[in-house]
Design a protein around this motif. Structure first.
Motif, mmCIF file in Angstrom:
data_model
loop_
_atom_site.group_PDB
_atom_site.id
_atom_site.type_symbol
_atom_site.label_atom_id
_atom_site.label_comp_id
_atom_site.label_asym_id
_atom_site.label_seq_id
_atom_site.Cartn_x
_atom_site.Cartn_y
_atom_site.Cartn_z
ATOM 1 N N ASP A 267 0.864 -1.314 -0.425
ATOM 2 C CA ASP A 267 0.249 0.730 0.228
ATOM 3 C C ASP A 267 0.933 1.316 -0.016
ATOM 4 N N GLN A 268 1.564 1.471 0.962
ATOM 5 C CA GLN A 268 2.668 2.252 0.830
ATOM 6 C C GLN A 268 3.664 2.664 -0.596
ATOM 7 N N MET A 269 3.855 1.693 -1.306
ATOM 8 C CA MET A 269 4.298 1.616 -1.782
ATOM 9 C C MET A 269 3.936 2.374 -2.802
ATOM 10 N N VAL A 270 2.508 1.658 -3.651
ATOM 11 C CA VAL A 270 1.196 2.405 -4.656
ATOM 12 C C VAL A 270 1.057 4.357 -4.303
ATOM 13 N N LYS A 271 1.515 4.686 -2.781
ATOM 14 C CA LYS A 271 1.138 5.790 -3.016
ATOM 15 C C LYS A 271 2.073 6.867 -2.850
ATOM 16 N N ILE A 272 3.768 6.083 -2.468
ATOM 17 C CA ILE A 272 4.347 6.966 -2.900
ATOM 18 C C ILE A 272 4.958 7.626 -3.762
ATOM 19 N N SER A 273 4.814 6.602 -5.246
ATOM 20 C CA SER A 273 5.445 7.219 -6.326
ATOM 21 C C SER A 273 4.136 6.127 -7.447
ATOM 22 N N ASP A 274 4.184 6.508 -8.555
ATOM 23 C CA ASP A 274 3.384 6.248 -9.824
ATOM 24 C C ASP A 274 3.592 5.478 -10.657
ATOM 25 N N VAL A 275 3.766 4.023 -10.008
ATOM 26 C CA VAL A 275 3.251 2.815 -10.756
ATOM 27 C C VAL A 275 2.579 1.915 -10.507
ATOM 28 N N GLU A 276 1.984 1.111 -11.194
ATOM 29 C CA GLU A 276 1.491 0.105 -11.240
ATOM 30 C C GLU A 276 1.266 -1.552 -10.279
ATOM 31 N N ILE A 277 0.732 -1.668 -10.148
ATOM 32 C CA ILE A 277 0.527 -3.368 -9.620
ATOM 33 C C ILE A 277 0.722 -3.733 -10.804
ATOM 34 N N VAL A 278 1.942 -4.768 -10.630
ATOM 35 C CA VAL A 278 1.845 -6.360 -11.323
ATOM 36 C C VAL A 278 1.397 -7.534 -10.795
ATOM 37 N N THR A 279 1.022 -7.770 -9.760
ATOM 38 C CA THR A 279 1.000 -8.940 -8.315
ATOM 39 C C THR A 279 1.275 -8.019 -6.840
ATOM 40 N N ALA A 280 0.206 -8.692 -6.342
ATOM 41 C CA ALA A 280 0.879 -8.920 -4.868
ATOM 42 C C ALA A 280 0.277 -9.566 -3.869
ATOM 43 N N THR A 281 0.663 -10.393 -3.768
ATOM 44 C CA THR A 281 -0.185 -11.388 -3.683
ATOM 45 C C THR A 281 0.256 -12.874 -1.946
ATOM 46 N N SER A 282 -0.193 -13.154 -1.225
ATOM 47 C CA SER A 282 0.957 -14.302 -0.487
ATOM 48 C C SER A 282 1.277 -15.120 -1.386
ATOM 49 N N VAL A 283 2.151 -15.848 -0.813
ATOM 50 C CA VAL A 283 3.405 -16.851 -1.536
ATOM 51 C C VAL A 283 3.624 -18.212 -0.373
ATOM 52 N N CYS A 284 4.097 -19.144 -1.063
ATOM 53 C CA CYS A 284 4.294 -20.216 -0.470
ATOM 54 C C CYS A 284 5.821 -20.059 -0.278
ATOM 55 N N PRO A 285 6.189 -20.147 1.157
ATOM 56 C CA PRO A 285 5.728 -20.877 2.449
ATOM 57 C C PRO A 285 5.394 -19.439 3.256
ATOM 58 N N GLY A 286 4.006 -18.866 3.205
ATOM 59 C CA GLY A 286 4.091 -17.305 4.315
ATOM 60 C C GLY A 286 4.274 -16.583 4.115
ATOM 61 N N LYS A 287 4.842 -16.384 1.828
ATOM 62 C CA LYS A 287 5.599 -15.040 1.978
ATOM 63 C C LYS A 287 4.566 -14.352 2.045
ATOM 64 N N TYR A 288 4.638 -12.791 1.148
ATOM 65 C CA TYR A 288 3.978 -11.886 0.784
ATOM 66 C C TYR A 288 5.510 -11.219 -0.930
ATOM 67 N N ILE A 289 5.150 -11.288 -2.004
ATOM 68 C CA ILE A 289 5.463 -10.597 -2.994
ATOM 69 C C ILE A 289 4.823 -9.490 -3.191
ATOM 70 N N ALA A 290 5.645 -8.082 -3.548
ATOM 71 C CA ALA A 290 4.947 -6.872 -4.368
ATOM 72 C C ALA A 290 5.645 -6.334 -5.038
ATOM 73 N N ILE A 291 4.872 -6.973 -6.865
ATOM 74 C CA ILE A 291 5.973 -6.028 -7.506
ATOM 75 C C ILE A 291 5.006 -4.865 -8.246
ATOM 76 N N VAL A 292 5.702 -4.139 -8.835
ATOM 77 C CA VAL A 292 5.103 -2.871 -9.351
ATOM 78 C C VAL A 292 5.913 -2.454 -10.544
ATOM 79 N N HIS A 293 5.483 -1.777 -11.957
ATOM 80 C CA HIS A 293 5.898 -1.569 -12.814
ATOM 81 C C HIS A 293 5.480 0.031 -12.852
ATOM 82 N N GLY A 294 6.253 0.473 -13.826
ATOM 83 C CA GLY A 294 6.340 2.151 -14.679
ATOM 84 C C GLY A 294 7.572 3.082 -14.324
#
Length: 182
Positions: free
Chosen positions: A21-48
């Motif tokens: 949430d903070q990543m997309v609020k600070i700059s003009d980027v779009e989320i490619v994917t932001a999701t939980s992944v195994c084993p209990g991790k989370y990834i946020a991928i942005v582009h711009g």
């Protein structure tokens, strides 16, 4: 305007969602994917554009704190990387099939970009962590020689960090196998 991709990998889902949430609020980027992944991790991928992605990833890293696993920024990312991450590709023909597997999700995105820039290749899918115990893999296609060249580039990229698990080339995959890839 250059296009870039950035990724932050967290070992906390709650912190990952907050940081995304903070990543997309600070700059003009779009989320490619932001999701939980195994084993209990989370990834946020942005582009711009490059500057915006760098700023966004920097914010994600800052917000991650002790929950940071890894982060990357790739300026001038190959255009097939985005659709491969979201599984939106289905090449009309598969001549040879390359498969490369990694222990790291972030390293796999970097390797996929390098592979696609190496030869005349088409990305199929970058699978990041989901159902893989935190591992990742990339499938791609092209002529046999190009796929072999791509595999060598991927091995060099992943092997440099000790993240390479395995790589295979199938010169002429069965139609039954190809159907199972989508």
């Amino acid at each position: 305007m250059e296009r870039a991709i950035g990724m932050v990998e967290f070992n906390s889902i709650a912190r990952g969602i907050y940081a995304a949430d903070q990543m997309v609020k600070i700059s003009d980027v779009e989320i490619v994917t932001a999701t939980s992944v195994c084993p209990g991790k989370y990834i946020a991928i942005v582009h711009g554009d490059v500057a915006a992605v760098k700023e966004s990833v920097s914010k994600g890293v800052s917000e991650a704190g002790t929950f940071l696993v890894d982060s990357i920024v790739i300026p001038n990312v190959h255009p097939d990387v985005f659709p491969s991450i979201v599984g939106a590709t289905q090449p009309p023909e598969i001549d040879a099939l390359g498969i490369i597997e990694s222990y790291s999700m972030a390293s796999m995105v970097v390797a996929a970009d390098k592979i696609l820039k190496t030869a005349e290749l088409e990305g199929i899918e970058v699978r990041l962590g989901t159902g893989l115990g935190g591992k990742s893999y990339f499938t791609f296609t092209g002529e046999v020689a190009a796929v072999r060249e791509g595999i060598e580039a991927g091995k060099a990229s992943l092997g440099a960090d000790g993240m390479l698990l395995n790589a295979e080339v199938i010169a002429s995959p069965s139609d039954k196998l190809i159907d199972s890839l989508y």
